[in-house]
Design a protein around this motif. Structure first.
Motif, PDB file in Angstrom:
ATOM      1  N   THR A  97       0.458  -1.279  -0.138  1.00  0.00           N
ATOM      2  CA  THR A  97       0.131  -0.090  -0.168  1.00  0.00           C
ATOM      3  C   THR A  97       0.724   1.619  -0.134  1.00  0.00           C
ATOM      4  N   SER A 105      -1.944  -1.636  12.843  1.00  0.00           N
ATOM      5  CA  SER A 105      -2.013  -2.123  11.538  1.00  0.00           C
ATOM      6  C   SER A 105      -1.540  -2.995  10.575  1.00  0.00           C
ATOM      7  N   TRP A 120      -5.507   7.400  12.927  1.00  0.00           N
ATOM      8  CA  TRP A 120      -3.778   8.223  12.517  1.00  0.00           C
ATOM      9  C   TRP A 120      -3.448   9.223  12.965  1.00  0.00           C
ATOM     10  N   ASP A 130      -4.057   3.049  -7.074  1.00  0.00           N
ATOM     11  CA  ASP A 130      -5.170   4.214  -6.440  1.00  0.00           C
ATOM     12  C   ASP A 130      -4.662   5.803  -6.805  1.00  0.00           C
ATOM     13  N   THR A 159      -7.770   6.971  -2.433  1.00  0.00           N
ATOM     14  CA  THR A 159      -9.136   6.098  -3.110  1.00  0.00           C
ATOM     15  C   THR A 159      -7.585   5.144  -3.809  1.00  0.00           C
ATOM     16  N   TRP A 212      -9.539  -2.219   0.167  1.00  0.00           N
ATOM     17  CA  TRP A 212      -9.739  -1.423  -0.217  1.00  0.00           C
ATOM     18  C   TRP A 212      -9.413  -0.239   0.380  1.00  0.00           C
ATOM     19  N   TRP A 213      -9.681   0.831   0.037  1.00  0.00           N
ATOM     20  CA  TRP A 213      -9.584   2.017   1.387  1.00  0.00           C
ATOM     21  C   TRP A 213     -10.330   3.332   0.697  1.00  0.00           C
ATOM     22  N   ARG A 214     -11.254   4.366   1.414  1.00  0.00           N
ATOM     23  CA  ARG A 214     -11.197   5.356   0.592  1.00  0.00           C
ATOM     24  C   ARG A 214     -11.118   5.966   1.832  1.00  0.00           C
ATOM     25  N   TRP A 250     -10.872   7.438   5.635  1.00  0.00           N
ATOM     26  CA  TRP A 250     -10.592   6.434   6.765  1.00  0.00           C
ATOM     27  C   TRP A 250     -11.454   5.316   6.501  1.00  0.00           C
ATOM     28  N   SER A 251     -11.420   4.503   5.706  1.00  0.00           N
ATOM     29  CA  SER A 251     -12.853   3.688   5.666  1.00  0.00           C
ATOM     30  C   SER A 251     -12.103   2.756   4.700  1.00  0.00           C
ATOM     31  N   SER A 252     -12.084   1.604   5.192  1.00  0.00           N
ATOM     32  CA  SER A 252     -11.704   0.402   4.327  1.00  0.00           C
ATOM     33  C   SER A 252     -11.700  -0.955   4.346  1.00  0.00           C
TER      34      SER A 252
END
Length: 311
Positions: A24, A43, A122, A239, A250, A299-301, A303-305
């Motif tokens: 990542t 993580s 974070w 990304d 994203t 996937w990530w966008r 703060w969400s994953s």
């Protein structure tokens, strides 16, 4: 090498996990000959490093990239046993922290704007500062390998025949719509491959066609992975980063196996493989293609994953 590391915006770091490489993008800085990154204490990367400190990484700066392998050393204020060790590193930590903050100041500004939404993981109390000791380095451009430092294997094995995957569900269909749509159908990515000498991360173009997902790059660059067989555990990071705001980032990582396809080594399917390489943006005569057979999408966008299993 240092010029590329100085200009690059992100470092794509691959860690060793039981499912293969996990790659990542991370913000970073170069200080004292080491690459410095930070990650959440809980993580996947932090957990992986406790078991195996080996890493591989990639930094892009325009058409030139630096690929490297190395070993991580973490600095965590909550690890009491490390305080004495960290004391001896205090001067280096101070310099690295200053450079990291200066280089990534725009992201800290983004955190300030989104302060009420930033998860604890974070923020500084939830993170560990990490140094990567570089062991092998390669400078890669569109034509192949420009320069290397350290001992890199130079091996590559191709499947003998190739047929494009035309039927089936699109390779990224399992992603949420607001993640899949910005990624598009082609672009640039970071290809992590697991070889006998460890993982490597290489710059690659990509294209999604029919039911297949393909990464393409110069054959000489792919040889750095030292693959003795035509298949390898693989991960591919795609990304759409934000220049300053983590909330707008994203991306996705495709994990599974990679199948090496070298057009000039094929008994059949060379024309089809070459067309795919060109569709991925690689026009070099000695191109290679890696067909990615996905087993999992991460996937990530902002703060969400999430993670999606691929049937």
């Amino acid at each position: 090498m240092e010029a590329v590391l100085g200009r690059g915006e992100f470092c794509y770091v691959a860690s060793v996990t039981r499912h293969g490489p996990h790659v990542t993008p991370m913000v970073f800085a170069l200080a004292g000959g080491r690459v410095w990154v930070t990650t959440s204490r809980g993580s996947v990367k932090a957990r992986a490093w406790r078991l195996d400190p080996s890493v591989a990484g990639l930094v892009r700066a325009g058409d030139v990239s630096v690929a490297f392998t190395g070993t991580v050393r973490t600095f965590d204020l909550l690890e009491v046993d490390s305080w004495v060790r960290d004391l001896f590193e205090a001067p280096a930590l101070a310099v690295a922290s200053t450079r990291f903050t200066r280089k990534n100041a725009r992201f800290f500004a983004g955190y300030a704007v989104d302060a009420r939404h930033v998860p604890l993981s974070w923020t500084p109390p939830g993170r560990v500062f990490t140094a990567i000791e570089l062991e092998r380095v390669a400078v890669v451009d569109a034509s192949g390998v420009a320069e290397t430092f350290g001992e890199w294997p130079r091996a590559l094995t191709s499947v003998p025949r190739f047929r494009a995957t035309r039927a089936g569900t699109g390779p990224l269909e399992g992603l949420p719509d607001d993640v899949r749509s910005p990624l598009g159908e082609s672009g640039e990515g970071a290809l992590a491959l697991e070889g006998p000498d460890g993982s490597v991360v290489l710059p690659a173009g990509w294209t999604a066609q029919g039911g297949g997902l393909y990464a393409a790059l110069a054959r000489e660059a792919l040889e750095l992975a030292g693959l003795p067989e035509a298949t390898s555990r693989a991960a591919f990071a795609i990304d759409r980063p934000s220049w300053w705001r983590a909330r707008n980032m994203t991306g996705a990582m495709v994990r599974g196996t990679g199948e090496v396809v070298v057009p000039e080594a094929l008994v059949s399917g060379a024309a089809s493989a070459s067309r795919i390489a060109r569709a991925a943006g690689v026009t070099h005569a000695a191109a290679a293609v890696v067909r990615l057979r996905a087993e999992q999408l991460v996937w990530w966008r902002g703060w969400s994953s999430g993670t999606v299993a691929v049937a």
